[in-house]
Design a protein around this motif. Sequence first.
Motif, PDB file in Angstrom:
ATOM      1  N   ILE A  36     -10.361   0.284  -1.783  1.00  0.00           N
ATOM      2  CA  ILE A  36      -9.141   0.706  -1.099  1.00  0.00           C
ATOM      3  C   ILE A  36      -7.943   0.119  -1.845  1.00  0.00           C
ATOM      4  CG2 ILE A  36      -7.803   0.523   1.032  1.00  0.00           C
ATOM      5  CD1 ILE A  36     -10.475   0.295   2.525  1.00  0.00           C
ATOM      6  N   ILE A  37      -6.988   0.969  -2.140  1.00  0.00           N
ATOM      7  CA  ILE A  37      -5.777   0.494  -2.806  1.00  0.00           C
ATOM      8  C   ILE A  37      -4.843  -0.075  -1.750  1.00  0.00           C
ATOM      9  CG2 ILE A  37      -3.747   1.177  -4.148  1.00  0.00           C
ATOM     10  CD1 ILE A  37      -5.419   3.432  -5.326  1.00  0.00           C
ATOM     11  N   HIS A  38      -4.419  -1.303  -1.948  1.00  0.00           N
ATOM     12  CA  HIS A  38      -3.486  -1.916  -1.003  1.00  0.00           C
ATOM     13  C   HIS A  38      -2.117  -2.062  -1.656  1.00  0.00           C
ATOM     14  CE1 HIS A  38      -7.339  -3.192   0.814  1.00  0.00           C
ATOM     15  NE2 HIS A  38      -6.676  -2.997   1.933  1.00  0.00           N
ATOM     16  N   ILE A  39      -1.132  -1.549  -0.981  1.00  0.00           N
ATOM     17  CA  ILE A  39       0.239  -1.616  -1.489  1.00  0.00           C
ATOM     18  C   ILE A  39       1.095  -2.270  -0.414  1.00  0.00           C
ATOM     19  CG2 ILE A  39       2.239  -0.279  -2.275  1.00  0.00           C
ATOM     20  CD1 ILE A  39       0.102   1.969  -2.873  1.00  0.00           C
ATOM     21  N   ALA A  40       1.859  -3.278  -0.794  1.00  0.00           N
ATOM     22  CA  ALA A  40       2.715  -3.960   0.176  1.00  0.00           C
ATOM     23  C   ALA A  40       4.176  -3.703  -0.143  1.00  0.00           C
ATOM     24  CB  ALA A  40       2.430  -5.457   0.160  1.00  0.00           C
ATOM     25  N   LEU A  41       4.931  -3.419   0.904  1.00  0.00           N
ATOM     26  CA  LEU A  41       6.376  -3.216   0.776  1.00  0.00           C
ATOM     27  C   LEU A  41       7.064  -4.052   1.839  1.00  0.00           C
ATOM     28  CD1 LEU A  41       5.671   0.496   0.906  1.00  0.00           C
ATOM     29  CD2 LEU A  41       7.065  -0.282  -0.956  1.00  0.00           C
ATOM     30  N   GLY A  42       8.313  -4.382   1.596  1.00  0.00           N
ATOM     31  CA  GLY A  42       9.035  -5.152   2.603  1.00  0.00           C
ATOM     32  C   GLY A  42      10.467  -4.690   2.724  1.00  0.00           C
ATOM     33  N   MET A  55       7.814   4.848  -0.543  1.00  0.00           N
ATOM     34  CA  MET A  55       6.546   5.279   0.044  1.00  0.00           C
ATOM     35  C   MET A  55       6.265   6.748  -0.284  1.00  0.00           C
ATOM     36  SD  MET A  55       5.603   4.610   4.008  1.00  0.00           S
ATOM     37  CE  MET A  55       6.462   3.131   4.250  1.00  0.00           C
ATOM     38  N   VAL A  58       5.116   7.216  -3.820  1.00  0.00           N
ATOM     39  CA  VAL A  58       3.706   6.845  -4.015  1.00  0.00           C
ATOM     40  C   VAL A  58       2.808   7.964  -3.514  1.00  0.00           C
ATOM     41  CG1 VAL A  58       1.865   5.270  -3.307  1.00  0.00           C
ATOM     42  CG2 VAL A  58       4.117   4.355  -3.842  1.00  0.00           C
ATOM     43  N   LEU A  72       1.090  -1.331   3.345  1.00  0.00           N
ATOM     44  CA  LEU A  72       1.386  -2.387   4.304  1.00  0.00           C
ATOM     45  C   LEU A  72       2.889  -2.624   4.281  1.00  0.00           C
ATOM     46  CD1 LEU A  72      -1.227  -4.459   2.465  1.00  0.00           C
ATOM     47  CD2 LEU A  72      -1.712  -3.442   4.677  1.00  0.00           C
ATOM     48  N   CYS A  73       3.535  -2.359   5.367  1.00  0.00           N
ATOM     49  CA  CYS A  73       4.991  -2.514   5.398  1.00  0.00           C
ATOM     50  C   CYS A  73       5.364  -3.765   6.169  1.00  0.00           C
ATOM     51  CB  CYS A  73       5.641  -1.310   6.064  1.00  0.00           C
ATOM     52  SG  CYS A  73       5.294   0.214   5.247  1.00  0.00           S
ATOM     53  N   LEU A 106      -0.533  -0.510   8.831  1.00  0.00           N
ATOM     54  CA  LEU A 106      -1.583  -0.090   7.902  1.00  0.00           C
ATOM     55  C   LEU A 106      -1.715   1.420   8.010  1.00  0.00           C
ATOM     56  CD1 LEU A 106      -4.382  -2.696   8.701  1.00  0.00           C
ATOM     57  CD2 LEU A 106      -2.729  -2.773   6.859  1.00  0.00           C
ATOM     58  N   ARG A 107      -1.703   2.080   6.891  1.00  0.00           N
ATOM     59  CA  ARG A 107      -1.750   3.528   6.944  1.00  0.00           C
ATOM     60  C   ARG A 107      -2.843   4.063   6.037  1.00  0.00           C
ATOM     61  NH1 ARG A 107       2.863   4.873   9.537  1.00  0.00           N
ATOM     62  NH2 ARG A 107       2.433   7.054   9.258  1.00  0.00           N
TER      63      ARG A 107
ATOM     64  N   TYR B  23      -0.763   8.847  11.564  1.00  0.00           N
ATOM     65  CA  TYR B  23      -1.147   8.132  10.348  1.00  0.00           C
ATOM     66  C   TYR B  23      -0.980   6.623  10.485  1.00  0.00           C
ATOM     67  CZ  TYR B  23      -0.942  12.801   8.498  1.00  0.00           C
ATOM     68  OH  TYR B  23      -1.150  14.133   8.297  1.00  0.00           O
ATOM     69  N   THR B  26      -2.599   0.403  12.085  1.00  0.00           N
ATOM     70  CA  THR B  26      -2.588  -0.825  12.874  1.00  0.00           C
ATOM     71  C   THR B  26      -1.197  -1.443  12.844  1.00  0.00           C
ATOM     72  OG1 THR B  26      -4.810  -1.212  12.026  1.00  0.00           O
ATOM     73  CG2 THR B  26      -3.768  -3.035  13.177  1.00  0.00           C
ATOM     74  N   THR B  48      12.531 -10.924   3.432  1.00  0.00           N
ATOM     75  CA  THR B  48      11.487 -10.045   2.907  1.00  0.00           C
ATOM     76  C   THR B  48      11.273 -10.299   1.426  1.00  0.00           C
ATOM     77  OG1 THR B  48      13.228  -8.392   2.746  1.00  0.00           O
ATOM     78  CG2 THR B  48      11.549  -8.048   4.410  1.00  0.00           C
ATOM     79  N   ILE B  67      -0.811  -4.546  -4.589  1.00  0.00           N
ATOM     80  CA  ILE B  67       0.356  -4.218  -5.421  1.00  0.00           C
ATOM     81  C   ILE B  67       1.590  -4.422  -4.556  1.00  0.00           C
ATOM     82  CG2 ILE B  67       1.628  -2.381  -6.616  1.00  0.00           C
ATOM     83  CD1 ILE B  67      -1.033  -1.008  -7.186  1.00  0.00           C
ATOM     84  N   TRP B  68       2.506  -5.260  -5.011  1.00  0.00           N
ATOM     85  CA  TRP B  68       3.785  -5.400  -4.314  1.00  0.00           C
ATOM     86  C   TRP B  68       4.802  -4.475  -4.986  1.00  0.00           C
ATOM     87  CZ3 TRP B  68       6.245  -7.263  -0.120  1.00  0.00           C
ATOM     88  CH2 TRP B  68       7.636  -7.241  -0.154  1.00  0.00           C
ATOM     89  N   LEU B  69       5.533  -3.715  -4.181  1.00  0.00           N
ATOM     90  CA  LEU B  69       6.585  -2.849  -4.707  1.00  0.00           C
ATOM     91  C   LEU B  69       7.899  -3.163  -3.999  1.00  0.00           C
ATOM     92  CD1 LEU B  69       4.751   0.628  -4.667  1.00  0.00           C
ATOM     93  CD2 LEU B  69       5.021  -0.908  -6.627  1.00  0.00           C
ATOM     94  N   TRP B  83      -3.447   0.349 -10.296  1.00  0.00           N
ATOM     95  CA  TRP B  83      -4.432  -0.397  -9.497  1.00  0.00           C
ATOM     96  C   TRP B  83      -5.673  -0.738 -10.311  1.00  0.00           C
ATOM     97  CZ3 TRP B  83      -4.514  -2.885  -5.011  1.00  0.00           C
ATOM     98  CH2 TRP B  83      -5.742  -3.169  -4.418  1.00  0.00           C
TER      99      TRP B  83
END
Lengths: 123, 273
Positions: A36-42, A55, A58, A72-73, A106-107, B23, B26, B48, B67-69, B83
Amino acid sequence: MVDSGRVLLSLLAVTLLCTAVRWKDLLPSNNGTNEIIHIALGATMGVIPGMVATMRSVLLNTHSQGELCHILCFLLPLPQNVHHTHTHTPPTPSHNSKSRPKLIFLRKLPSCISSLRDQFRRG
Amino acid sequence: MTNSEEVEVLAQMLECVGIGEEYLGTVKVFPPQPYFTAAIAADLTASTNFVRLFLGQELPATVSKVIWLDSDIIVQKDITELWEMLSVSGDTWTVAAVELQATWKDLEFTLGGRTYNNSLRFQSAFHLRYPSRKISEIELSRRAFNAGVLLLNLDHLRAKESYLMEEMLWWSKRNSEQEVLWGGGSQPLANLLALISPAGDYQHLPTTWNVLRGDTLNDTQEWNSERGILHWTILGDRSKPWRHDLRQQSIGLWLPYGLPVMECYRLLKLPEK
């Protein structure tokens, strides 16, 4: 008798084909690793438009069909010394920004990607 | 207790651009962390900015790589390519990123050396924190990286009771509460994280995965639709793409992704300033 045999074979072939398609859907496409590819944004409030645009970029450009991808936001409130006005939703009443928690969304994306692509094509 | 205002705005914007509630996987609520305060984010005022350094703590242990964007970027290629460049199993890297292209943006600059004329401050803090190590271990003339696009090995960040994250917290506090070592938000810390990681350096990613607006004089050559990621790093009131001057060429590549978002922004009557 021969005709009914052909019909039976055709039906069997169609059934097998459909089953194969379903299996293909279920099988991981990421080099067989099912990773699973995990991408985090803030973002804070003022940056949310940028985060949503990131988003979308991507989602619209990830073409690996069946890829599982979680975005992951991290949403954080503005620090106390930064003021902003927001006319749509009433501000949350008097929470100290240091004590306010952050949230993660989580999407899962595959169907989301196709939906967005359709929207993108329609312009 | 939730930051419901931000959540509601994000949910509405996502719904508006076609990412509906169905979509949403959680929603998790976390207790506050020390780095979550504005005090540590003294120079950029947005906490942040520092989340990226603590993803090892924030994400479930089942997540080994992330991956942080930054939010002032657009991804123009399949993110799967990025990735799959590095695997966590059996590898020694902790942080992977794209090297800054401008030759003067070395580690000395990033760690506050020339901007604050305080290399001595950093060196003295380094001796204080790591008495058995020599500052010469760090080649300050090496090119630093931009922390807007990071590939992080979370297993490394969690190793040995998450000591690397403790280090980040120590340096964050030192910079905000004891003496100003550097500016630039989490960028110096991310570079420092790579330096003190077991690998001793960051893993270099191809430049296409973080093309910076304003990093070099050759922007016009590098800034095109063939690049993997475009990143609007120029600081200033109207420099970010959602606040950009529409007359400028560089905004053209953001609009296909951002214009529908801004239409939703107006539809939802969010703040104009």
